[in-house]
Scaffold this active site. Sequence first.
Site, PDB file in Angstrom:
ATOM      1  N   ASP A  93       0.729  -1.185   0.007  1.00 43.58           N
ATOM      2  CA  ASP A  93      -0.021   0.234   0.078  1.00 43.58           C
ATOM      3  C   ASP A  93       0.726   1.227  -0.033  1.00 43.58           C
ATOM      4  OD1 ASP A  93      -2.161  -1.720   0.212  1.00 43.58           O
ATOM      5  OD2 ASP A  93      -2.369  -1.485   2.267  1.00 43.58           O
ATOM      6  N   LYS A 123       1.886   2.286  -5.263  1.00 44.71           N
ATOM      7  CA  LYS A 123       2.543   1.610  -6.424  1.00 44.71           C
ATOM      8  C   LYS A 123       1.549   1.923  -7.480  1.00 44.71           C
ATOM      9  CE  LYS A 123       2.368  -2.461  -4.453  1.00 44.71           C
ATOM     10  NZ  LYS A 123       2.193  -1.960  -3.130  1.00 44.71           N
ATOM     11  N   LYS A 149      -0.491   4.456  -8.083  1.00 48.45           N
ATOM     12  CA  LYS A 149      -0.360   5.746  -8.609  1.00 48.45           C
ATOM     13  C   LYS A 149       0.783   5.705  -9.419  1.00 48.45           C
ATOM     14  CE  LYS A 149       0.596  10.520  -7.563  1.00 48.45           C
ATOM     15  NZ  LYS A 149       0.384  11.817  -6.744  1.00 48.45           N
ATOM     16  N   HIS A 169      -4.596  -1.694  -5.782  1.00 46.56           N
ATOM     17  CA  HIS A 169      -3.906  -0.507  -6.204  1.00 46.56           C
ATOM     18  C   HIS A 169      -4.887   0.761  -6.674  1.00 46.56           C
ATOM     19  CE1 HIS A 169      -0.308  -3.389  -7.119  1.00 46.56           C
ATOM     20  NE2 HIS A 169      -0.806  -3.305  -6.029  1.00 46.56           N
ATOM     21  N   THR A 210      -5.945 -11.272   3.564  1.00 49.47           N
ATOM     22  CA  THR A 210      -7.097 -10.673   2.983  1.00 49.47           C
ATOM     23  C   THR A 210      -8.092 -11.549   2.548  1.00 49.47           C
ATOM     24  OG1 THR A 210      -6.082 -11.131   0.733  1.00 49.47           O
ATOM     25  CG2 THR A 210      -5.476  -8.878   1.963  1.00 49.47           C
ATOM     26  N   THR A 222      -7.403  -0.839   0.915  1.00 49.40           N
ATOM     27  CA  THR A 222      -8.111  -0.729  -0.589  1.00 49.40           C
ATOM     28  C   THR A 222      -8.901  -2.079  -0.824  1.00 49.40           C
ATOM     29  OG1 THR A 222      -6.169   0.700  -1.261  1.00 49.40           O
ATOM     30  CG2 THR A 222      -7.918  -0.052  -2.986  1.00 49.40           C
ATOM     31  N   THR A 223      -8.466  -3.242  -0.250  1.00 51.93           N
ATOM     32  CA  THR A 223      -8.878  -4.449  -0.657  1.00 51.93           C
ATOM     33  C   THR A 223     -10.191  -4.933   0.313  1.00 51.93           C
ATOM     34  OG1 THR A 223      -7.149  -5.311  -1.933  1.00 51.93           O
ATOM     35  CG2 THR A 223      -8.554  -6.831  -1.081  1.00 51.93           C
ATOM     36  N   LEU A 238       3.619  12.839   1.172  1.00 50.00           N
ATOM     37  CA  LEU A 238       4.259  13.944   1.891  1.00 50.00           C
ATOM     38  C   LEU A 238       3.506  15.011   2.440  1.00 50.00           C
ATOM     39  CD1 LEU A 238       7.524  14.294   2.319  1.00 50.00           C
ATOM     40  CD2 LEU A 238       7.203  16.194   0.693  1.00 50.00           C
ATOM     41  N   GLY A 256      -0.025  14.183  -3.175  1.00 45.53           N
ATOM     42  CA  GLY A 256      -1.740  14.040  -2.774  1.00 45.53           C
ATOM     43  C   GLY A 256      -1.945  12.571  -3.822  1.00 45.53           C
TER      44      GLY A 256
HETATM   45  P1  GDP Z   1      -0.757   0.496  -3.478  1.00 49.58           P
HETATM   46  O1  GDP Z   1      -1.469  -0.971  -3.106  1.00 49.58           O
HETATM   47  O2  GDP Z   1       0.667   0.494  -3.286  1.00 49.58           O
HETATM   48  O3  GDP Z   1      -1.103   0.891  -4.883  1.00 49.58           O
HETATM   49  O4  GDP Z   1      -1.345   1.577  -2.478  1.00 49.58           O
HETATM   50  P2  GDP Z   1      -2.914   1.629  -2.312  1.00 49.58           P
HETATM   51  O5  GDP Z   1      -3.691   2.174  -3.281  1.00 49.58           O
HETATM   52  O6  GDP Z   1      -3.356   0.393  -1.426  1.00 49.58           O
HETATM   53  O7  GDP Z   1      -2.802   2.987  -1.019  1.00 49.58           O
HETATM   54  C1  GDP Z   1      -2.254   4.220  -1.357  1.00 49.58           C
HETATM   55  C2  GDP Z   1      -3.181   5.044  -0.913  1.00 49.58           C
HETATM   56  O8  GDP Z   1      -2.947   6.317  -0.808  1.00 49.58           O
HETATM   57  C3  GDP Z   1      -4.584   5.204  -1.997  1.00 49.58           C
HETATM   58  O9  GDP Z   1      -5.527   5.617  -1.478  1.00 49.58           O
HETATM   59  C4  GDP Z   1      -3.932   6.564  -2.805  1.00 49.58           C
HETATM   60  O10 GDP Z   1      -5.127   7.145  -3.406  1.00 49.58           O
HETATM   61  C5  GDP Z   1      -3.545   7.273  -1.695  1.00 49.58           C
HETATM   62  N1  GDP Z   1      -2.132   8.023  -2.178  1.00 49.58           N
HETATM   63  C6  GDP Z   1      -1.318   7.850  -2.899  1.00 49.58           C
HETATM   64  N2  GDP Z   1      -0.196   8.777  -3.157  1.00 49.58           N
HETATM   65  C7  GDP Z   1      -0.800   9.727  -2.219  1.00 49.58           C
HETATM   66  C8  GDP Z   1       0.144  10.942  -1.549  1.00 49.58           C
HETATM   67  O11 GDP Z   1       0.942  11.363  -1.942  1.00 49.58           O
HETATM   68  N3  GDP Z   1      -0.819  11.620  -0.753  1.00 49.58           N
HETATM   69  C9  GDP Z   1      -2.132  11.156  -0.108  1.00 49.58           C
HETATM   70  N4  GDP Z   1      -2.839  11.926   0.542  1.00 49.58           N
HETATM   71  N5  GDP Z   1      -2.675   9.933  -0.735  1.00 49.58           N
HETATM   72  C10 GDP Z   1      -2.065   9.216  -1.564  1.00 49.58           C
HETATM   73  P1  IMO Z   2      -0.917  -4.198  -2.414  1.00 46.62           P
HETATM   74  O1  IMO Z   2      -0.489  -4.726  -3.553  1.00 46.62           O
HETATM   75  C1  IMO Z   2      -1.119  -4.456   2.052  1.00 46.62           C
HETATM   76  C2  IMO Z   2      -0.990  -8.707   3.744  1.00 46.62           C
HETATM   77  C3  IMO Z   2      -2.074  -9.041   4.343  1.00 46.62           C
HETATM   78  C4  IMO Z   2      -1.559  -9.909   5.252  1.00 46.62           C
HETATM   79  C5  IMO Z   2      -0.449 -10.569   4.674  1.00 46.62           C
HETATM   80  C6  IMO Z   2      -0.840 -11.859   4.100  1.00 46.62           C
HETATM   81  O2  IMO Z   2      -2.073  -3.412  -2.298  1.00 46.62           O
HETATM   82  O3  IMO Z   2       0.174  -3.206  -1.739  1.00 46.62           O
HETATM   83  P2  IMO Z   2      -2.437 -12.722   1.991  1.00 46.62           P
HETATM   84  O4  IMO Z   2      -4.046 -12.238   1.624  1.00 46.62           O
HETATM   85  O5  IMO Z   2      -1.445 -12.063   0.678  1.00 46.62           O
HETATM   86  O6  IMO Z   2      -2.065 -13.887   2.098  1.00 46.62           O
HETATM   87  O7  IMO Z   2      -2.178 -11.841   3.354  1.00 46.62           O
HETATM   88  O8  IMO Z   2      -0.253  -9.668   3.603  1.00 46.62           O
HETATM   89  N1  IMO Z   2      -1.312  -7.922   2.315  1.00 46.62           N
HETATM   90  C7  IMO Z   2      -1.062  -6.946   1.996  1.00 46.62           C
HETATM   91  N2  IMO Z   2      -0.859  -5.709   2.740  1.00 46.62           N
HETATM   92  N3  IMO Z   2      -1.013  -4.323   0.639  1.00 46.62           N
HETATM   93  C8  IMO Z   2      -1.119  -5.351  -0.171  1.00 46.62           C
HETATM   94  O9  IMO Z   2      -1.270  -5.545  -1.698  1.00 46.62           O
HETATM   95  C9  IMO Z   2      -1.414  -6.905   0.589  1.00 46.62           C
HETATM   96  N4  IMO Z   2      -1.425  -8.027  -0.015  1.00 46.62           N
HETATM   97  C10 IMO Z   2      -1.523  -8.788   1.181  1.00 46.62           C
HETATM   98  O10 IMO Z   2      -2.863  -7.798   4.917  1.00 46.62           O
HETATM   99  O11 IMO Z   2      -0.988  -9.164   6.575  1.00 46.62           O
HETATM  100 MG    MG Z   3      -2.848  -1.649  -1.782  1.00 46.89          MG
END
Ligand code: GDP
Ligand code: IMO
Ligand code: MG
Length: 441
Positions: free
Chosen positions: A18, A21, A23, A46, A135, A307-308, A340, A423
């Site tokens: 999370d 990635k 973005k 994502h 998850t 997100t999930t 940031l 953001g």
């Molecule tokens: P990922 O799994 O790595 O793609 O990340 P996620 O989408 O699960 O979680 C990142 C969250 O932070 C999402 O809700 C994005 O919209 C939000 N986000 C990403 N970059 C920024 C940032 O620079 N500032 C803020 N406030 N939110 C961000």
């Molecule tokens: P993205 O791609 C954050 C975490 C789960 C749990 C552990 C094992 O959005 O960054 P699983 O369902 O994979 O067997 O769960 O891994 N986990 C994540 N945490 N972002 C993810 O994906 C994750 N995918 C799995 O919360 O701790």
């Molecule tokens: Mg995520």
Amino acid sequence: MDFTALGNTCVLGMQWGDEGKGKIVDVLTEHFDFVVRYAGGSNAGHTVRIGDRKFALHLVPSGILRPDVYCVIAPGVVVDPALLVQEIDGLRAAGIRVGSNLIVSDRAHVVMPYHKRQDQLSEQALAEERKIGTTARGIGPCYADKMLRSTAIRMGDLLHPDRARGKIREIVALRSRYFAAVYGDSDRLDGDAISDEYLAHADRLRDHIADTTPILHDALRARKRLLFEGAQGSLLDVDHGTYPFVTSSNCGAGGVASGAGVPPRCLNSVVGVMKAYCTRVGGGPFPTELHDETGETIRRRGHEYGTTTGRPRRCGWFDAVAARYCVALGGVTELALMHLDTLGALPEIRVCTAYRHRGRMLEHFTPDLSVLDEVEPVYETHPGWGPESPPVTDYEQLPVSARSYVERLERLMGVPITLISVGADRVATVHRMAGFRMEVN
Ligand code: GDP
Ligand code: IMO
Ligand code: MG
């Protein structure tokens, strides 16, 4: 970031997932021809924000939002066809083109309903402190069947209904007996109903399913630009993360070659994505976790909910010891620093630069739980840069203390931070152009 110099690139999470990635992949995609998911499955979530539109992608690569890019789900991914169909329908309903631009490997393993059931049952059976906090998307059980081989189903299998039906019936009968005997689970699984449903999903996906390996090899030969979209984060890698509180795949850079079927040396750049603080969902060690009002503030300001799964994310200070380990593991060539804006309003911001363990200073991370459970973070403190800094795209317009925070993290990582996110929106991105000199102390 100098997009033209990137070459074939991997985008990797530097923490526990999370990091943002989705973005970064979206920001980079316009400079690439292919976006490839190589590991994980629908456990990923994502997010891409474009104006008032928000997309949460789980299986489809985040590159899908640009219509002229090929998106590939490679053999290393585990695919839940029910969710994939739903995701494609959702994207189309939002006006996004999903046609020949999405290709799913016939060798990707299928997440079946009994995998999701097993994920829940095995978590429920564990004592609170041993729960992984998965998850519940069936990821671990599906990868376990992949390694077991005899009880695995791949996407290509579902294209041959007669053979698949018999195999599914046999596996379901075995799994039902196992669930009843081990977990006392009395819900009988119906092999024929599962076959009907999953064969229908596969039929809908038929035009997308192909052998993706020659497609990627041809693309490499034709010097197309490939972007590999990491899921999860390096600290969740099954071999190098905080085991057993990890996911079940090699989600780090090491997984690119095996998961996508491309040579390791095809990667020219690795972009590490890290938040300006840390978050984690689920169980497991988190040395810099905050259990106080500051942690709450970060969660609230950063909207730190999964997100999930929608679960609140655990929040804490930036851990440079852990992040340096991820940079080394992934061979990271540049970094994107996220959120940031979320930190700015705090009066002071801390960074963990080392761990204290049994009276000794540790500067190198170990994923060993017995050590991580006992470490005490050593912090340095930085001033905040005030509430609600205006949206900027020029690095020099960032407040001085924000810049000095960025530059300090950069020195601690030993890798340039070339992209800064201020953001959630696609445009809330500060590019630090090539030519700036990183000061290494
Ligand atoms: P990922 O799994 O790595 O793609 O990340 P996620 O989408 O699960 O979680 C990142 C969250 O932070 C999402 O809700 C994005 O919209 C939000 N986000 C990403 N970059 C920024 C940032 O620079 N500032 C803020 N406030 N939110 C961000
Ligand atoms: P993205 O791609 C954050 C975490 C789960 C749990 C552990 C094992 O959005 O960054 P699983 O369902 O994979 O067997 O769960 O891994 N986990 C994540 N945490 N972002 C993810 O994906 C994750 N995918 C799995 O919360 O701790
Ligand atoms: Mg995520």
